[in-house]
Design a protein around this motif. Sequence first.
Motif, PDB file in Angstrom:
ATOM      1  N   VAL A   1       0.831  -1.204   0.000  1.00  0.00           N
ATOM      2  CA  VAL A   1       0.000   0.000   0.000  1.00  0.00           C
ATOM      3  C   VAL A   1       0.862   1.249   0.000  1.00  0.00           C
ATOM      4  O   VAL A   1       0.581   2.212  -0.727  1.00  0.00           O
ATOM      5  N   PHE A   2       1.917   1.256   0.810  1.00  0.00           N
ATOM      6  CA  PHE A   2       2.776   2.438   0.868  1.00  0.00           C
ATOM      7  C   PHE A   2       3.429   2.705  -0.489  1.00  0.00           C
ATOM      8  O   PHE A   2       3.445   3.853  -0.960  1.00  0.00           O
ATOM      9  N   LEU A   3       3.979   1.678  -1.127  1.00  0.00           N
ATOM     10  CA  LEU A   3       4.646   1.881  -2.415  1.00  0.00           C
ATOM     11  C   LEU A   3       3.659   2.294  -3.491  1.00  0.00           C
ATOM     12  O   LEU A   3       3.943   3.201  -4.284  1.00  0.00           O
ATOM     13  N   PHE A   4       2.504   1.636  -3.536  1.00  0.00           N
ATOM     14  CA  PHE A   4       1.491   2.027  -4.513  1.00  0.00           C
ATOM     15  C   PHE A   4       1.062   3.478  -4.316  1.00  0.00           C
ATOM     16  O   PHE A   4       0.972   4.258  -5.267  1.00  0.00           O
ATOM     17  N   SER A   5       0.770   3.832  -3.066  1.00  0.00           N
ATOM     18  CA  SER A   5       0.315   5.194  -2.776  1.00  0.00           C
ATOM     19  C   SER A   5       1.399   6.211  -3.104  1.00  0.00           C
ATOM     20  O   SER A   5       1.117   7.278  -3.685  1.00  0.00           O
ATOM     21  N   PHE A   6       2.643   5.912  -2.743  1.00  0.00           N
ATOM     22  CA  PHE A   6       3.745   6.838  -3.005  1.00  0.00           C
ATOM     23  C   PHE A   6       3.925   7.059  -4.501  1.00  0.00           C
ATOM     24  O   PHE A   6       3.996   8.209  -4.973  1.00  0.00           O
ATOM     25  N   VAL A   7       3.995   5.979  -5.273  1.00  0.00           N
ATOM     26  CA  VAL A   7       4.264   6.100  -6.710  1.00  0.00           C
ATOM     27  C   VAL A   7       3.098   6.766  -7.416  1.00  0.00           C
ATOM     28  O   VAL A   7       3.292   7.633  -8.286  1.00  0.00           O
ATOM     29  N   TRP A   8       1.873   6.379  -7.073  1.00  0.00           N
ATOM     30  CA  TRP A   8       0.722   6.984  -7.741  1.00  0.00           C
ATOM     31  C   TRP A   8       0.587   8.462  -7.400  1.00  0.00           C
ATOM     32  O   TRP A   8       0.221   9.267  -8.258  1.00  0.00           O
ATOM     33  N   THR A   9       0.852   8.839  -6.171  1.00  0.00           N
ATOM     34  CA  THR A   9       0.811  10.263  -5.813  1.00  0.00           C
ATOM     35  C   THR A   9       1.954  11.014  -6.474  1.00  0.00           C
ATOM     36  O   THR A   9       1.784  12.156  -6.917  1.00  0.00           O
ATOM     37  N   TRP A  10       3.127  10.398  -6.534  1.00  0.00           N
ATOM     38  CA  TRP A  10       4.282  11.030  -7.177  1.00  0.00           C
ATOM     39  C   TRP A  10       4.003  11.300  -8.652  1.00  0.00           C
ATOM     40  O   TRP A  10       4.346  12.363  -9.182  1.00  0.00           O
ATOM     41  N   ASN A  11       3.380  10.348  -9.339  1.00  0.00           N
ATOM     42  CA  ASN A  11       3.136  10.473 -10.776  1.00  0.00           C
ATOM     43  C   ASN A  11       1.838  11.208 -11.106  1.00  0.00           C
ATOM     44  O   ASN A  11       1.598  11.505 -12.289  1.00  0.00           O
ATOM     45  N   ASP A  12       1.014  11.464 -10.106  1.00  0.00           N
ATOM     46  CA  ASP A  12      -0.299  12.047 -10.379  1.00  0.00           C
ATOM     47  C   ASP A  12      -0.165  13.480 -10.884  1.00  0.00           C
ATOM     48  O   ASP A  12       0.504  14.311 -10.260  1.00  0.00           O
ATOM     49  N   PHE A  13      -0.810  13.736 -11.982  1.00  0.00           N
ATOM     50  CA  PHE A  13      -0.842  15.084 -12.552  1.00  0.00           C
ATOM     51  C   PHE A  13      -2.194  15.747 -12.349  1.00  0.00           C
ATOM     52  O   PHE A  13      -2.277  16.969 -12.222  1.00  0.00           O
ATOM     53  N   TYR A  14      -3.254  14.942 -12.290  1.00  0.00           N
ATOM     54  CA  TYR A  14      -4.603  15.509 -12.314  1.00  0.00           C
ATOM     55  C   TYR A  14      -4.895  16.341 -11.062  1.00  0.00           C
ATOM     56  O   TYR A  14      -5.315  17.503 -11.174  1.00  0.00           O
ATOM     57  N   LEU A  15      -4.692  15.776  -9.880  1.00  0.00           N
ATOM     58  CA  LEU A  15      -5.006  16.518  -8.656  1.00  0.00           C
ATOM     59  C   LEU A  15      -4.143  17.767  -8.487  1.00  0.00           C
ATOM     60  O   LEU A  15      -4.667  18.835  -8.160  1.00  0.00           O
ATOM     61  N   PRO A  16      -2.815  17.701  -8.690  1.00  0.00           N
ATOM     62  CA  PRO A  16      -2.044  18.955  -8.615  1.00  0.00           C
ATOM     63  C   PRO A  16      -2.476  19.985  -9.642  1.00  0.00           C
ATOM     64  O   PRO A  16      -2.450  21.191  -9.358  1.00  0.00           O
ATOM     65  N   SER A  17      -2.886  19.548 -10.827  1.00  0.00           N
ATOM     66  CA  SER A  17      -3.326  20.507 -11.840  1.00  0.00           C
ATOM     67  C   SER A  17      -4.639  21.175 -11.452  1.00  0.00           C
ATOM     68  O   SER A  17      -4.943  22.276 -11.930  1.00  0.00           O
ATOM     69  N   MET A  18      -5.434  20.528 -10.591  1.00  0.00           N
ATOM     70  CA  MET A  18      -6.687  21.114 -10.131  1.00  0.00           C
ATOM     71  C   MET A  18      -6.481  22.023  -8.911  1.00  0.00           C
ATOM     72  O   MET A  18      -7.032  23.116  -8.843  1.00  0.00           O
ATOM     73  N   TYR A  19      -5.695  21.553  -7.954  1.00  0.00           N
ATOM     74  CA  TYR A  19      -5.573  22.263  -6.680  1.00  0.00           C
ATOM     75  C   TYR A  19      -4.372  23.209  -6.621  1.00  0.00           C
ATOM     76  O   TYR A  19      -4.369  24.130  -5.806  1.00  0.00           O
ATOM     77  N   LEU A  20      -3.335  22.971  -7.423  1.00  0.00           N
ATOM     78  CA  LEU A  20      -2.102  23.741  -7.310  1.00  0.00           C
ATOM     79  C   LEU A  20      -1.805  24.524  -8.578  1.00  0.00           C
ATOM     80  O   LEU A  20      -0.652  24.676  -8.980  1.00  0.00           O
ATOM     81  N   THR A  21      -2.847  25.032  -9.222  1.00  0.00           N
ATOM     82  CA  THR A  21      -2.670  25.721 -10.497  1.00  0.00           C
ATOM     83  C   THR A  21      -1.789  26.951 -10.364  1.00  0.00           C
ATOM     84  O   THR A  21      -0.910  27.197 -11.199  1.00  0.00           O
ATOM     85  N   ASN A  22      -1.988  27.718  -9.318  1.00  0.00           N
ATOM     86  CA  ASN A  22      -1.249  28.968  -9.141  1.00  0.00           C
ATOM     87  C   ASN A  22      -0.135  28.858  -8.108  1.00  0.00           C
ATOM     88  O   ASN A  22       0.327  29.878  -7.585  1.00  0.00           O
ATOM     89  N   ALA A  23       0.276  27.645  -7.793  1.00  0.00           N
ATOM     90  CA  ALA A  23       1.354  27.466  -6.829  1.00  0.00           C
ATOM     91  C   ALA A  23       2.659  28.010  -7.388  1.00  0.00           C
ATOM     92  O   ALA A  23       2.958  27.862  -8.575  1.00  0.00           O
ATOM     93  N   GLU A  24       3.442  28.637  -6.523  1.00  0.00           N
ATOM     94  CA  GLU A  24       4.696  29.243  -6.978  1.00  0.00           C
ATOM     95  C   GLU A  24       5.689  28.183  -7.452  1.00  0.00           C
ATOM     96  O   GLU A  24       6.307  28.313  -8.505  1.00  0.00           O
TER      97      GLU A  24
END
Length: 304
Positions: free
Chosen positions: A216-239
């Motif tokens: 679970v830890f490895l799956f969660s880490f890799v999927w969160t690391w590679n995830d583009f969709y959620l950061p593109s929604m929530y972190l659009t204007n992040a510095e």
Amino acid sequence: MLRLSKLRYAIVGREADKGLVYKLFLYLILIDAAYIYLKPVLHMVTTMVKNGADLLDPSVNWIPRVLYLGNLQEAWRWLEYPKAFGISLLLSCTVALFQTFSCAVAGYAFARLKVPFKPVLFFFLLIAFIVPLQLTILPNLIFARVVGVLDTVIPIIVPALFGLGLKGALFVIIYRQFFSTQPKELEEAARIDGASVYRVFYRVMMPLAKPAILVVFLFSFVWTWNDFYLPSMYLTNAETPPLSLGISRIASMLREQAEISGPSIFTEPISMATTFLMILPPIVLYAFAQRWFVEGVERTGIVE
């Protein structure tokens, strides 16, 4: 006649999976599969270390004449790699740790505890697993804006604390599958000694769940690391965005430069360099945890 029989046994084998023909066929399948997965990676590595002369020379395909690290340095600078790496690492580790713990609690409850309406709750869990993330992102975005946590990592981290987030339902199912296979005598013995439900979970079941925890830890880490969709929604204007979002921004910058000043031979090498910097940490992590990861997949029943 005896020699012919030995030769036939050597080629075909006394059993279907023992002969030379079977082994050659098996190795052919494995080599083909490895080539399919490794070719893009090899192409990426060889392209990002080519200089201008090698890029323009059609005779240079896989092995460059000169090892050129300028593309990698340029990608490092454009990504602001130390900052972006720190944000991605913090985000992935935090989400992975929260999901590893919270999904274990939910999986144990579904597997062992007598919870009212448990079949109905598990049905809703399966619905959460099936429903695409894109269908629920709009109300989550509105709620994040109302609360004032947009352009922060809080909307990505907090759901993981409650077993939600990216692939959270799958992790609950993995834990449920693992805890369901454990003998009930262990819990009964602990309860006879006076252990409560919480003590049974922390002292008996969690130490046994190390394979599931690692998976679970490895799956969660890799999927969160590679995830583009959620950061593109929530972190659009992040510095300073995480690496997955930074790669998209660099690709947009390269396209804009191509429209203004024309195509460049260094567009592809820089894109390959940014991708390499993105996938390098998960590759290193998997290289060290490969043996335990494979063992965990087998013991949690994911392959069934």
